[in-house]
Design a protein around this motif. Sequence first.
Motif: not given
Ligand code: PLP
Length: 376
Positions: A193, A163, A188, A166, A70, A190, A91-92, A94-95, A65-67, A199-200
């Motif tokens: 995106k 990050d 990400s 987006q 990070l 997800q 931000s999300d 996940g940051t 995932s994006g998380t 997911d990935g």
């Molecule tokens: C979506 C997103 C994430 C997290 O990504 P996931 O794949 O949902 O875990 C982190 N940072 C930003 C800016 C995002 O938009």
Amino acid sequence: MPQREMPLPTVLDPRGRTFGREEREAVLRVLDSGVLCGAFGQETRSLETEMAALYGRAEAVSCSSGTAALHLAVAATGAGPGDEVVTTPISDFGTVAPVLAQGARVVFADVRADDGNLDPDAVEAAVTPRTKAVIAVHLFGGAADTVRLREICDRHGLTLIEDCAQAWFGEDPAGRLLGTLGDIACFSLQQYKHITAGDGGLTLTDDPELARRMRLFMDKGWDRTEGRIHRTMGLNYRMTELVAAVARAQLTRLPGVVARRRATAGQLAEALTGIDGVRLAAREPLTGHAWWVVPLLVDDNVRWAKGLEALGVPALPGYLERPLYANPALSGYAPGLCPRAERLIDRTLLVLPWNEGYSEGDVDRVARALGKVATA
Ligand SMILES: *Cc1c(COP(=O)(O)O)cnc(C)c1O
């Protein structure tokens, strides 16, 4: 009664996504191979090679995932208890979750009022002897000021993490790809995106040592070429072969996806010049913007969002309900910490969901709705 219009395409709808024959074939190719786990197949390795080549960086590491991406990045900086990581409150989650997971402290710096990206002066003021890294989010697809953030990080010996979740294929004002300016960049895949495999995640770096640490952290600290030895702490953040195969197909669509978003966002930008009380929350030059969504500035975001929704145009006031630091999952941050971020969220920021499926007619409809709300 006016005839009901077709709803605008969304990212939860095939019209708003770009899945075709290649993705279908990718899924079947992996199933037929019998190997679905990324540790044993060729798809994840190929995706990494193709991602690194697309961005012109030495190494890419895939993950779940994006998380997770990070988390690989933050863990590779060595940040832990007693350390600080500076980032944005818009931000999300996940940051910041990876910083919390490592037991380090998130230090929030305020953003610029015109585009919601980190204010480099606020970042500079937030740096202390305990700071390990800065996470620059390219919010909504618009570039953060990576020139100044790079300079601040270099002067203080900090790792710069981009990050890019987006900002797939976005560019900075000098035309350089976002994701090539930090020590590590995170992406990400997800559902929401630009490109997705459900997911990935992916990371990019030119530093072999950072790449080695991220690869170990992604797979339990285990270098599979040397036996069953766990060199470092690591989790299971592996990407599956199914995800990687779909992501490989999606990666080839990326330039087209971003080009279509730029064309339709450009059409809307043109229309906005004739509408009072609303403008883009984006900085010139707009040419490199990746338009994950179309962010706008208004005087009363709740009024605008309600008016647009009533006309069948989805709109989110503020993007978030509250700055990241005001969530119950974090504690020790006072309200008012980042006043410009709070004003954007509470009053001035209005986000229009956007995707590559929007037609010229769809954009006309969004523009007409904005015109109506402006004069209501
Ligand atoms: C979506 C997103 C994430 C997290 O990504 P996931 O794949 O949902 O875990 C982190 N940072 C930003 C800016 C995002 O938009």
